[in-house]
Design a protein around this motif. Structure first.
Motif, mmCIF file in Angstrom:
data_model
loop_
_atom_site.group_PDB
_atom_site.id
_atom_site.type_symbol
_atom_site.label_atom_id
_atom_site.label_comp_id
_atom_site.label_asym_id
_atom_site.label_seq_id
_atom_site.Cartn_x
_atom_site.Cartn_y
_atom_site.Cartn_z
ATOM 1 N N ASN A 421 0.829 -1.202 0.000
ATOM 2 C CA ASN A 421 0.000 0.000 0.000
ATOM 3 C C ASN A 421 0.865 1.254 0.000
ATOM 4 O O ASN A 421 2.018 1.242 0.446
ATOM 5 C CB ASN A 421 -0.908 0.020 1.232
ATOM 6 N N ASP A 422 0.277 2.344 -0.508
ATOM 7 C CA ASP A 422 0.986 3.622 -0.444
ATOM 8 C C ASP A 422 0.772 4.262 0.921
ATOM 9 O O ASP A 422 0.173 3.654 1.825
ATOM 10 C CB ASP A 422 0.530 4.544 -1.575
ATOM 11 N N GLU A 428 -1.185 -0.593 -4.012
ATOM 12 C CA GLU A 428 -0.391 -0.258 -5.193
ATOM 13 C C GLU A 428 -0.045 -1.482 -6.021
ATOM 14 O O GLU A 428 0.038 -1.413 -7.251
ATOM 15 C CB GLU A 428 0.904 0.425 -4.767
ATOM 16 N N SER A 429 0.149 -2.625 -5.321
ATOM 17 C CA SER A 429 0.562 -3.835 -6.039
ATOM 18 C C SER A 429 0.155 -5.068 -5.247
ATOM 19 O O SER A 429 -0.135 -5.008 -4.056
ATOM 20 C CB SER A 429 2.077 -3.845 -6.275
ATOM 21 N N ASN A 442 1.265 -4.676 -10.647
ATOM 22 C CA ASN A 442 1.035 -3.288 -10.263
ATOM 23 C C ASN A 442 -0.382 -2.874 -10.657
ATOM 24 O O ASN A 442 -0.794 -3.061 -11.807
ATOM 25 C CB ASN A 442 2.068 -2.379 -10.944
#
Length: 498
Positions: A421-422, A428-429, A442
């Protein structure tokens, strides 16, 4: 058309392959001599692609699951019948005689047991009158035509059928006159109308079985279909469509044939979907091997449509094809029919059980969801998705690629799944590991990696309704699966090559 009175009683014990080969050779000789096979010259590639899903007005609770039960052909005990998974049984056959009466059943006690068992599970039992021929191979259509053309014989015939219905407690009649012709169309109509006038006041049902068609435009249709009048059709509660025994395709019961037949009745004869029942065979051609005996040879034969048996090859419908056909019927028609239910198995390769499992999987879905449903079949085992379990539903994206909920798919094959996670907590991926293979996908990007090797796919992983979806093909191929897609039944097949 349905096989008619060809088998001698066949036990369930294991048969030696050489014995099967001998029996099958004899059967083929008989069938070639006495059975006409529909020839369809307009069932080409365009027909095979005619798989568009249409919205049916069928109500799910009215979906019929019909099994033909030719008790005099088999020695399968009545107790083995999975009547709780069927809505109707068609007991065959009541054979007409030229004087308008019918031959007595050979096993009346079995019929009583069958009806008792079926009624205990809420299953209706119809008596199927006729068939293509008698046991000795004599075609029955001349008998039908003689009876239908004579007012007195026709009355005797109808009265004889009604006496049998009342004697045994049948819930209805299937008139299996194979086949009406233009010359006998009016007499066929009179016979059906008279039967209907007797049955309907008693609350009894009336149905028929008619052959398939490869016509895509309603033209060049066999007289066995075209010669059936609208008045005749209005008398039937439903019609079983015999979409098998085709001679112009490598498989005698291809999926496209089911589609063209359903389309003919709905589009060109204005028959509502709920009155159409898709017939499916449990036997192979040209070998005439029964499904249960093919599976007895090798369990993997339950999942294919062809076996190179000797002396004659076997083309048939395995579980995957029959599941697709069941879905076609749920989307376009009003039920499915099996000929003959005694040719089924009774374990996890059972066709009756597969249909029941399919209906249960669709049980909580509305018609639009059924129409759009995508099956994901992993090594011949269906992975069931349900919107109410909160795990997401597979869908086809704008790039015409199948996206599948990541966790349920990958955990079903034993992969370890993790997310990155961001700073805001947004995924995110996705990372997945299985047997030494590491995949990183991604979100929103065509770029992904397999064991740190950068690759490009033709669509992207997305987050939809809070669930992460990944492209099925790219991911599963990286884990060593061979991938195919069948648009007819909207099915993704993944087969491990390990």
């Amino acid at each position: 058309m349905k096989k008619r009175n060809v088998y001698q009683k066949i036990g369930v014990k294991k048969l030696q392959q050489i014995k099967n080969a001998f029996i099958c050779t004899v059967l083929v000789v008989i069938m070639v001599v006495v059975m006409p096979i529909p020839v369809v010259s307009y069932g080409g590639e365009n027909n095979k692609e005619n798989t568009a899903v249409t919205v049916s007005d069928r109500k799910s609770e009215d979906f019929k699951v019909i099994g033909y039960y030719c008790g005099e052909w088999f020695d399968v005990p009545v107790e083995k019948l999975q009547s709780d998974k069927l809505t109707h049984i068609m007991y065959g056959f009541l054979i007409p005689k030229e004087d308008g009466t019918c031959k007595p059943f050979e096993e009346p006690e079995e019929i009583k047991l069958l009806i008792e068992k079926c009624h205990s599970t809420g299953t209706k039992v119809f008596v199927s009158v006729g068939g293509y021929r008698e046991k000795d191979g004599t075609p029955l259509f001349p008998v039908f035509e003689k009876i239908g053309a004579d007012d007195n014989l026709r009355k005797t015939f109808v009265d004889s059928i009604m006496a049998v219905v009342q004697q045994y407690g049948f819930d209805g009649v299937e008139l299996d006159w194979e086949y009406p012709r233009y010359s006998s169309s009016a007499d066929y109509e009179k016979t059906v109308v008279q039967l209907s006038e007797k049955l309907k006041p008693m609350g009894k049902g009336l149905s028929t079985a008619l052959p398939g068609t490869g016509s895509t435009d309603g033209k060049n249709v066999w007289e066995a279909l075209a010669g059936v009048t609208d008045k005749t059709l209005s008398c039937f509660d439903f019609i079983s469509l015999m979409c098998y025994d085709l001679s112009t395709d490598p498989n005698h019961s291809p999926i496209w044939y089911a589609n063209t037949t359903i389309n003919y009745w709905k589009t060109y004869r204005n028959i509502p979907a709920e009155k159409l029942v898709l017939g499916m065979p449990l036997y192979a051609r040209p070998s005439w091997q029964q499904y249960r005996f093919l599976v007895e040879m090798n369990r993997q034969y339950a999942y294919t449509d062809f076996v190179d048996t000797e002396p004659l090859k076997s083309t048939y419908n395995g579980l995957n094809t029959l599941r697709e056909k069941t879905m076609i019927a749920m989307r376009k028609a009003g039920g499915v029919m099996l000929f003959d239910v005694n040719e089924d198995t009774y374990d996890d390769t059972s066709v009756v059980s597969m249909i029941d499992d399919t209906l249960h999987a669709m049980g909580q879905l509305d018609q639009e969801q059924i129409n759009n449903y995508i099956w994901v079949v992993m090594d011949n085992k269906p992975l069931v998705f349900n919107p109410k379990d909160g795990m997401g539903m597979p869908f086809i994206d704008e790039n015409n690629r199948t996206l599948v909920p990541v966790r349920k798919l990958l955990e079903s094959i034993g992969a370890n799944v993790s997310y990155s996670n961001d700073a805001k907590g947004k995924t995110e991926s996705v990372d997945a590991d299985l047997k030494g293979t590491h995949i990183k996908i991604n979100i929103g990007s065509e770029k992904y990696s397999v064991n740190d090797k950068n690759l490009t796919m033709d669509t992207v992983a997305v987050i939809k309704d809070g669930r992460t979806y990944i492209p099925a093909r790219a991911v599963l191929e990286a884990f060593g699966y061979d991938m195919t897609y069948s648009p007819a039944g909207r099915c993704v097949y993944a087969t491990s090559n390990h």
